[in-house]
Design an enzyme around this catalytic site. Structure first.
Site, PDB file in Angstrom:
ATOM      1  N   CYS A  23     -21.127  77.088 -52.157  1.00 25.91           N
ATOM      2  CA  CYS A  23     -21.360  75.705 -52.559  1.00 25.91           C
ATOM      3  C   CYS A  23     -20.616  74.738 -51.617  1.00 25.91           C
ATOM      4  CB  CYS A  23     -20.944  75.530 -54.017  1.00 25.91           C
ATOM      5  SG  CYS A  23     -21.551  74.018 -54.796  1.00 25.91           S
ATOM      6  N   THR A  24     -19.842  73.818 -52.161  1.00 27.64           N
ATOM      7  CA  THR A  24     -19.152  72.826 -51.338  1.00 27.64           C
ATOM      8  C   THR A  24     -17.892  73.366 -50.671  1.00 27.64           C
ATOM      9  OG1 THR A  24     -18.015  71.996 -53.313  1.00 27.64           O
ATOM     10  CG2 THR A  24     -20.037  70.870 -52.650  1.00 27.64           C
TER      11      THR A  24
END
Length: 326
Positions: free
Chosen positions: A107-108
């Site tokens: 993800c981030t």
């Protein structure tokens, strides 16, 4: 015998719990069911103290980052504050990142790695909602917004949440073989494995949903009947509009011309059939509206850079063995 690999998962305040536990379970299952020393997983925070995840779960790390030796796999999960990482974390990543065997993000988690300068020049991905921000903030990166995960040398980045499990399974398959990864996937009751270049969104989700009910019905019809006559004229008749009015209204409300929407739906339908069935290429081409295998081949090469037969060879999972119950 394949040597044991150390995996270090970085924790921080506001981390996404599934970005941590998803890959962790994959590596833990490898150690439990395939080989006890396959992976040695540790978690760490900047100061060694506990952190609270974005959902409120409290996690206690094994150690402080400064006390951890350079791992074979350094995994950076996503979560709150990854766009503005702790300067102490950035400094640690800048020092230890180049020494790690693999750099992995979920993800981030790409943001802290990028902030440390570890992804410059690499092809990467992240959660679809943050790809534009990642590309704008770090122009030295080659951000691909579509795949669920991307491998670029020792760098491996993935989209949100469950894509981290797909990436971890891909790493296990590379390290221990397909049989091991398949056994772990069955234990976790997940697919082995969604191909990395699978889109984060299906065509229906990636496109806008038309406001008018008649146009929405046409969108659903296209997805349900990829092998039908999907010309503008035929679709306009279904919507009870003139071809010109239909094309203009569809583009305005869906965000793309009807022809392009049809192309994407047919490509997605063909990819799924190649991945999930044993249907022949000729049968798939007819069912998905291409008419001939050659027409489908041209569409695949144009969009994916590979022919249908090669796509199936690379991405269709082998037939699963009988279920194994824990």
């Amino acid at each position: 015998m394949t040597p044991s690999r150390t995996v270090l998962i970085v924790l921080f305040e506001g981390v996404q719990s599934l970005d941590v536990t998803g890959p962790l379970e994959v590596f833990a299952k490898a150690a439990k069911f395939r080989r006890p020393d396959a992976y040695r997983v540790r978690t760490a925070t900047v100061d060694g103290g506990p952190v609270r995840t974005s959902s409120g779960l409290c996690l206690m790390p094994d150690a402080a980052l400064a006390d951890c030796p350079t791992p074979d796999v350094l995994l950076m999960p996503g979560g709150n504050c990854t766009s503005e990482p702790d300067p102490r974390l950035t400094a640690w990543l800048r020092e230890q990142g180049p020494r790690a065997g693999r750099l992995v993000s979920v993800c981030t988690g790409t943001f802290p790695l990028a902030a440390a300068g570890l992804l410059d020049g690499c092809r990467v991905t992240t959660h679809w909602a943050y790809t534009e921000a990642l590309a704008e903030r770090y122009p030295a990166l080659r951000v691909d917004p579509e795949p669920i995960f991307v491998r670029d040398g020792r760098i491996a980045t993935s989209a949100g949440v469950t894509a981290g499990i797909d990436l971890a399974l891909a790493l296990v398959e590379e390290d221990l073989g397909r049989e091991a990864a398949l056994a772990i996937a069955r234990r976790l009751v997940v697919f082995l494995r969604r191909p990395g270049n699978q889109r984060q969104f299906s065509t229906q989700l990636a496109a806008q949903t038309a406001e008018r009910p008649t146009l929405r019905e046409v969108q659903h019809w296209i997805v349900a009947h990829p092998g039908a006559d999907l010309s503008v004229e035929a679709l306009a008749t279904r919507a009870n509009l003139s071809a010109r009015h239909f094309a203009r209204a569809f583009h305005a409300e869906v965000g793309m011309p009807p022809g392009r929407y049809v192309e994407r739906v047919r490509l997605e339908a063909a990819r799924r059939r190649l991945e999930d069935t044993t249907d022949g290429v000729e049968e798939v081409s007819r069912a998905c509206g291409y008419g001939t295998p050659e027409a489908m081949r041209r569409a695949f090469v144009r969009a994916l850079g590979t022919a249908p037969a090669e796509y199936r060879r690379r991405f269709r999972p082998e037939a699963p063995a009988q279920p194994v119950y824990a």
